[in-house]
Design a protein around this motif. Structure first.
Motif, PDB file in Angstrom:
ATOM      1  N   GLU A  77       0.796  -1.150   0.055  1.00 56.65           N
ATOM      2  CA  GLU A  77       0.141  -0.087  -0.059  1.00 56.65           C
ATOM      3  C   GLU A  77       0.969   1.322  -0.080  1.00 56.65           C
ATOM      4  OE1 GLU A  77      -2.325  -0.607   3.520  1.00 56.65           O
ATOM      5  OE2 GLU A  77      -3.836  -1.701   2.267  1.00 56.65           O
ATOM      6  N   GLY A  78       1.980   1.140  -0.417  1.00 56.98           N
ATOM      7  CA  GLY A  78       3.097   2.226  -0.368  1.00 56.98           C
ATOM      8  C   GLY A  78       2.448   3.587  -1.102  1.00 56.98           C
ATOM      9  N   LYS A  79       1.657   3.258  -2.251  1.00 55.98           N
ATOM     10  CA  LYS A  79       1.247   4.499  -2.750  1.00 55.98           C
ATOM     11  C   LYS A  79      -0.045   5.231  -2.217  1.00 55.98           C
ATOM     12  CE  LYS A  79       2.426   2.998  -7.516  1.00 55.98           C
ATOM     13  NZ  LYS A  79       1.922   2.365  -8.794  1.00 55.98           N
ATOM     14  N   ALA A 105      11.731   5.331  -9.780  1.00 55.78           N
ATOM     15  CA  ALA A 105      10.895   4.788 -10.633  1.00 55.78           C
ATOM     16  C   ALA A 105      11.350   3.834 -11.366  1.00 55.78           C
ATOM     17  CB  ALA A 105      11.156   5.996 -11.915  1.00 55.78           C
ATOM     18  N   ILE A 106      10.743   2.970 -12.212  1.00 59.62           N
ATOM     19  CA  ILE A 106      11.009   1.595 -12.977  1.00 59.62           C
ATOM     20  C   ILE A 106      10.705   2.131 -14.252  1.00 59.62           C
ATOM     21  CG2 ILE A 106      10.580  -0.713 -13.137  1.00 59.62           C
ATOM     22  CD1 ILE A 106      11.531   0.081 -10.459  1.00 59.62           C
ATOM     23  N   TYR A 107      11.552   1.923 -15.193  1.00 55.60           N
ATOM     24  CA  TYR A 107      11.454   2.227 -16.691  1.00 55.60           C
ATOM     25  C   TYR A 107      11.456   0.956 -17.702  1.00 55.60           C
ATOM     26  CZ  TYR A 107      13.193   6.426 -14.434  1.00 55.60           C
ATOM     27  OH  TYR A 107      13.298   7.706 -13.876  1.00 55.60           O
ATOM     28  N   ASP A 108      10.898   1.149 -18.784  1.00 54.29           N
ATOM     29  CA  ASP A 108      10.970   0.053 -19.717  1.00 54.29           C
ATOM     30  C   ASP A 108      12.265   0.220 -20.516  1.00 54.29           C
ATOM     31  OD1 ASP A 108      10.703   1.965 -21.803  1.00 54.29           O
ATOM     32  OD2 ASP A 108       8.661   1.565 -22.205  1.00 54.29           O
ATOM     33  N   GLU A 109      12.221  -0.667 -21.433  1.00 55.02           N
ATOM     34  CA  GLU A 109      13.314  -0.829 -22.247  1.00 55.02           C
ATOM     35  C   GLU A 109      13.768   0.539 -23.205  1.00 55.02           C
ATOM     36  OE1 GLU A 109      10.018  -2.572 -24.440  1.00 55.02           O
ATOM     37  OE2 GLU A 109      11.109  -3.328 -22.510  1.00 55.02           O
ATOM     38  N   ILE A 143       7.523   3.303 -16.122  1.00 55.40           N
ATOM     39  CA  ILE A 143       6.346   2.323 -16.191  1.00 55.40           C
ATOM     40  C   ILE A 143       5.816   2.362 -14.838  1.00 55.40           C
ATOM     41  CG2 ILE A 143       6.786   1.248 -18.393  1.00 55.40           C
ATOM     42  CD1 ILE A 143       7.930  -1.247 -16.708  1.00 55.40           C
ATOM     43  N   GLU A 144       6.484   2.506 -13.765  1.00 59.13           N
ATOM     44  CA  GLU A 144       5.995   2.471 -12.688  1.00 59.13           C
ATOM     45  C   GLU A 144       6.888   3.532 -11.622  1.00 59.13           C
ATOM     46  OE1 GLU A 144       3.775   1.688 -10.014  1.00 59.13           O
ATOM     47  OE2 GLU A 144       3.458  -0.095 -11.206  1.00 59.13           O
ATOM     48  N   ALA A 145       5.981   3.773 -10.374  1.00 58.50           N
ATOM     49  CA  ALA A 145       6.889   4.518  -9.506  1.00 58.50           C
ATOM     50  C   ALA A 145       6.594   3.752  -8.068  1.00 58.50           C
ATOM     51  CB  ALA A 145       6.182   5.943  -9.281  1.00 58.50           C
ATOM     52  N   ILE A 146       7.724   3.432  -7.432  1.00 61.02           N
ATOM     53  CA  ILE A 146       7.629   2.870  -6.107  1.00 61.02           C
ATOM     54  C   ILE A 146       7.779   3.734  -4.977  1.00 61.02           C
ATOM     55  CG2 ILE A 146       8.739   1.036  -4.954  1.00 61.02           C
ATOM     56  CD1 ILE A 146       7.951  -0.177  -7.458  1.00 61.02           C
TER      57      ILE A 146
END
Length: 123
Positions: free
Chosen positions: A53-55, A64-68, A73-76
């Protein structure tokens, strides 16, 4: 009897990523992420274990998580760790994985919005 430990990359908001050891105990993993755990698998060879439930519970933006293609694509939000998730249980990362993921998430990031888009800027 000493509990078996796994080597992971631990990432906290505002801090440099670092290698640490965790036991396979649910309670210790929950303490590491500040609550119930969720598994996110954006990588072929490892997974991210973060707060479920971090968000929504007000935790601080972390990375942040990035695609290739380099698109976010995502924020943690909140602390997380990266481990091997290929088996039934979580496991240790290899020395090569530890080095790669520690470098990938080394520097803290700040979340910013510009022209309606979110960006994660290292600092």
């Amino acid at each position: 009897m000493e509990k078996e430990k796994m080597r992971v990359v631990y990432v906290e908001p505002g801090q440099l990523a670092r290698t640490m050891e965790l036991t396979h105990e649910l309670g210790e993993m929950q303490r590491a992420v500040g609550g119930d755990i969720e598994v996110y698998s954006p990588f072929d060879d490892a997974c991210i274990v973060c707060n479920e439930e971090g968000k929504i519970n007000g935790m601080e933006f972390n990375r942040a998580i990035y695609d290739e293609n380099g698109e976010m694509i995502e924020a943690i939000f909140g602390p997380f760790f990266i481990c091997d998730g290929s088996g039934e249980d979580f496991g240790s990362l290899t020395d090569e994985q530890l080095k790669r993921y520690e470098q990938k998430f080394r520097f803290p990031e700040r979340l910013m919005q510009r022209n309606g888009r979110l960006y994660a800027i290292p600092y």
